[in-house]
Scaffold this motif. Structure first.
Motif, PDB file in Angstrom:
ATOM      1  N   VAL A   1      15.230  64.771  54.685  1.00 34.76           N
ATOM      2  CA  VAL A   1      16.223  65.065  55.627  1.00 34.76           C
ATOM      3  C   VAL A   1      17.802  64.524  54.994  1.00 34.76           C
ATOM      4  N   SER A   2      18.495  65.393  55.133  1.00 33.74           N
ATOM      5  CA  SER A   2      20.112  65.182  54.481  1.00 33.74           C
ATOM      6  C   SER A   2      20.982  64.574  55.532  1.00 33.74           C
ATOM      7  N   ALA A   3      21.457  63.485  55.420  1.00 31.01           N
ATOM      8  CA  ALA A   3      22.350  62.751  56.341  1.00 31.01           C
ATOM      9  C   ALA A   3      23.462  62.104  55.470  1.00 31.01           C
ATOM     10  N   GLU A   4      24.325  61.616  56.284  1.00 34.60           N
ATOM     11  CA  GLU A   4      25.545  60.837  55.727  1.00 34.60           C
ATOM     12  C   GLU A   4      25.504  59.430  55.793  1.00 34.60           C
ATOM     13  N   ILE A   5      25.557  58.845  54.772  1.00 30.22           N
ATOM     14  CA  ILE A   5      25.056  57.330  54.816  1.00 30.22           C
ATOM     15  C   ILE A   5      26.524  56.681  54.377  1.00 30.22           C
ATOM     16  N   HIS A   6      26.791  55.760  55.716  1.00 36.35           N
ATOM     17  CA  HIS A   6      28.108  54.697  55.374  1.00 36.35           C
ATOM     18  C   HIS A   6      27.587  53.473  55.142  1.00 36.35           C
ATOM     19  N   THR A   7      28.012  52.891  54.055  1.00 33.99           N
ATOM     20  CA  THR A   7      27.623  51.750  53.999  1.00 33.99           C
ATOM     21  C   THR A   7      28.678  50.501  54.524  1.00 33.99           C
ATOM     22  N   ILE A   8      28.081  49.508  55.170  1.00 27.81           N
ATOM     23  CA  ILE A   8      29.146  48.555  55.847  1.00 27.81           C
ATOM     24  C   ILE A   8      28.323  47.165  55.623  1.00 27.81           C
ATOM     25  N   SER A   9      28.953  46.159  55.630  1.00 29.92           N
ATOM     26  CA  SER A   9      28.352  44.899  55.329  1.00 29.92           C
ATOM     27  C   SER A   9      28.102  44.159  56.301  1.00 29.92           C
ATOM     28  N   GLY A  10      28.434  44.371  57.418  1.00 26.05           N
ATOM     29  CA  GLY A  10      27.920  43.412  58.436  1.00 26.05           C
ATOM     30  C   GLY A  10      28.252  44.172  59.798  1.00 26.05           C
ATOM     31  N   SER A  11      27.749  43.610  61.097  1.00 25.27           N
ATOM     32  CA  SER A  11      27.940  44.118  62.368  1.00 25.27           C
ATOM     33  C   SER A  11      27.791  45.610  62.476  1.00 25.27           C
ATOM     34  N   VAL A  12      26.842  46.102  61.961  1.00 25.52           N
ATOM     35  CA  VAL A  12      26.239  47.499  61.852  1.00 25.52           C
ATOM     36  C   VAL A  12      26.036  47.945  63.466  1.00 25.52           C
ATOM     37  N   GLU A  13      25.622  46.909  64.181  1.00 28.37           N
ATOM     38  CA  GLU A  13      24.975  47.531  65.493  1.00 28.37           C
ATOM     39  C   GLU A  13      26.383  48.108  66.206  1.00 28.37           C
ATOM     40  N   ILE A  14      27.639  47.778  65.813  1.00 37.74           N
ATOM     41  CA  ILE A  14      28.551  48.280  66.735  1.00 37.74           C
ATOM     42  C   ILE A  14      29.153  49.719  66.140  1.00 37.74           C
ATOM     43  N   ALA A  15      28.609  50.214  65.177  1.00 33.76           N
ATOM     44  CA  ALA A  15      29.270  51.316  64.487  1.00 33.76           C
ATOM     45  C   ALA A  15      29.333  52.542  65.406  1.00 33.76           C
ATOM     46  N   PRO A  16      28.057  52.765  66.069  1.00 33.67           N
ATOM     47  CA  PRO A  16      27.913  54.110  67.029  1.00 33.67           C
ATOM     48  C   PRO A  16      29.051  53.785  68.298  1.00 33.67           C
TER      49      PRO A  16
END
Ligand code: PRT
Ligand code: ZN
Length: 287
Positions: free
Chosen positions: A134-149
């Protein structure tokens, strides 16, 4: 060099910190871990404890700054660490999962194609997506990942989950599990003979503590004519201890039972005539 203490890297503070300190203390290793300490020498065991951020532990052990360490399998996997896992420790359990906004139609991993996924685990996510083709776009963030969407940064997340309440609170739903993880004891491939001996003693103690956690000590009274049935239910380490009570015709039975079938065994013991059942936690257990 050969007479130095064994050095163990542990998490300074955070989710593994307390459980690690507790484990070492249960191994009867005494040390001071006052706030702000970077290292501490055990009083009664040839061990020096280095307090670090968990992400740094695999590298410090690989570089030989520490000889061994206690760290989550998730961190080892993300850093592609080649360190040897000697023992899984049964705490810090979690899973690395992909989650999407609740209510979004999700049938399979193919639905992630072309989506933006926020994570602090880019290496493991990339590997998973490649395996799934599967090809998807990965956004690397260091914390609070759960708020991204929620803030429009991504369509999905890939993060650690334990109770699931963070996902729930943020309106997310777990759809794929990439790996299961728990804290593990890791070691450098090559230790000197002296350090290996100390390390073996440390593992011996850790195993004794963990084995004890999986078992309970049980004491009960039984009429002598029911002893045969009761002994069959309690194999113990070799066989149960049976001692006469002051009251004739009765015995006291002592044994060890595993936590998995504990309640079933206790109910069967009661049905077989056991009375006055006492159950006691075990500190350490050496088979
Ligand atoms: O400061 P340092 O870098 O040392 O610590 P850290 O903040 O990077 O890590 P920390 O202390 O949060 O976690 C240390 C280790 O604990 C992780 O590497 C895992 O091995 C393990 N662990 C176990 C967890 C969790 N459970 C966990 N639930 N680590 C993080 N979480 C987070 C997760 O990222 C999410 O934000 O907790 C939230 C989800 O929890 P639930 O219960 O709501 O599902
Ligand atoms: Zn960290």
């Amino acid at each position: 060099m050969s007479n130095r203490n064994l050095k163990i890297a542990v998490q300074k503070s955070g989710r593994l910190g307390d459980a690690t300190t507790q484990l070492l203390r249960k191994c009867d290793i005494g040390f001071d871990n006052g706030h702000g300490k970077l290292r501490s020498l055990a009083y009664n065991f040839p061990l020096e404890i280095l307090f670090l951020r968990d992400d740094d532990i695999p590298q410090y052990v690989a570089d030989g700054v520490a000889d061994c360490g206690i760290v989550g399998e998730n961190v080892l996997a993300e850093t592609d660490s080649k360190l040897r896992i000697v023992e899984k420790l049964g705490f810090g359990r979690c899973r690395l999962s992909i989650a999407v906004p609740r209510g979004l139609e999700y049938e399979s991993v193919l639905d992630l194609a072309g989506k933006r996924i926020a994570t602090s685990y880019p290496f493991l996510l990339e590997k998973f997506l490649q395996e799934q083709k599967v090809s998807a776009e990965i956004h690397t963030i260091s914390g609070s990942v759960e708020i991204a969407p929620g803030i429009g940064l991504s369509d999905a997340i890939c993060d650690l989950v334990s109770s699931g309440s963070t996902l729930f609170t943020n309106g997310l739903e777990e759809v794929e599990t990439i790996m299961n993880s728990e804290a593990a004891l890791v070691v450098q491939q090559e230790l000197s003979e002296t350090l290996s001996t100390v390390f073996e003693s440390l593992i011996f103690r850790i195993r004794a503590v963990n084995e004890a956690k999986r078992n309970k000590y049980i004491l009960l009274n039984a009429p002598n004519e029911r002893l045969a049935d009761i002994e069959r239910l309690l194999p113990g380490m070799r066989s149960p201890t049976v001692m006469p009570l002051a009251q004739s015709g009765w015995s006291s039975v002592h044994s060890v039972i595993g936590e998995n079938d504990y309640w079933e065994v206790v109910e069967n013991l009661k049905a077989a005539g056991a009375e006055g059942v006492l159950v006691v936690a075990i500190e350490q257990m050496i088979r």
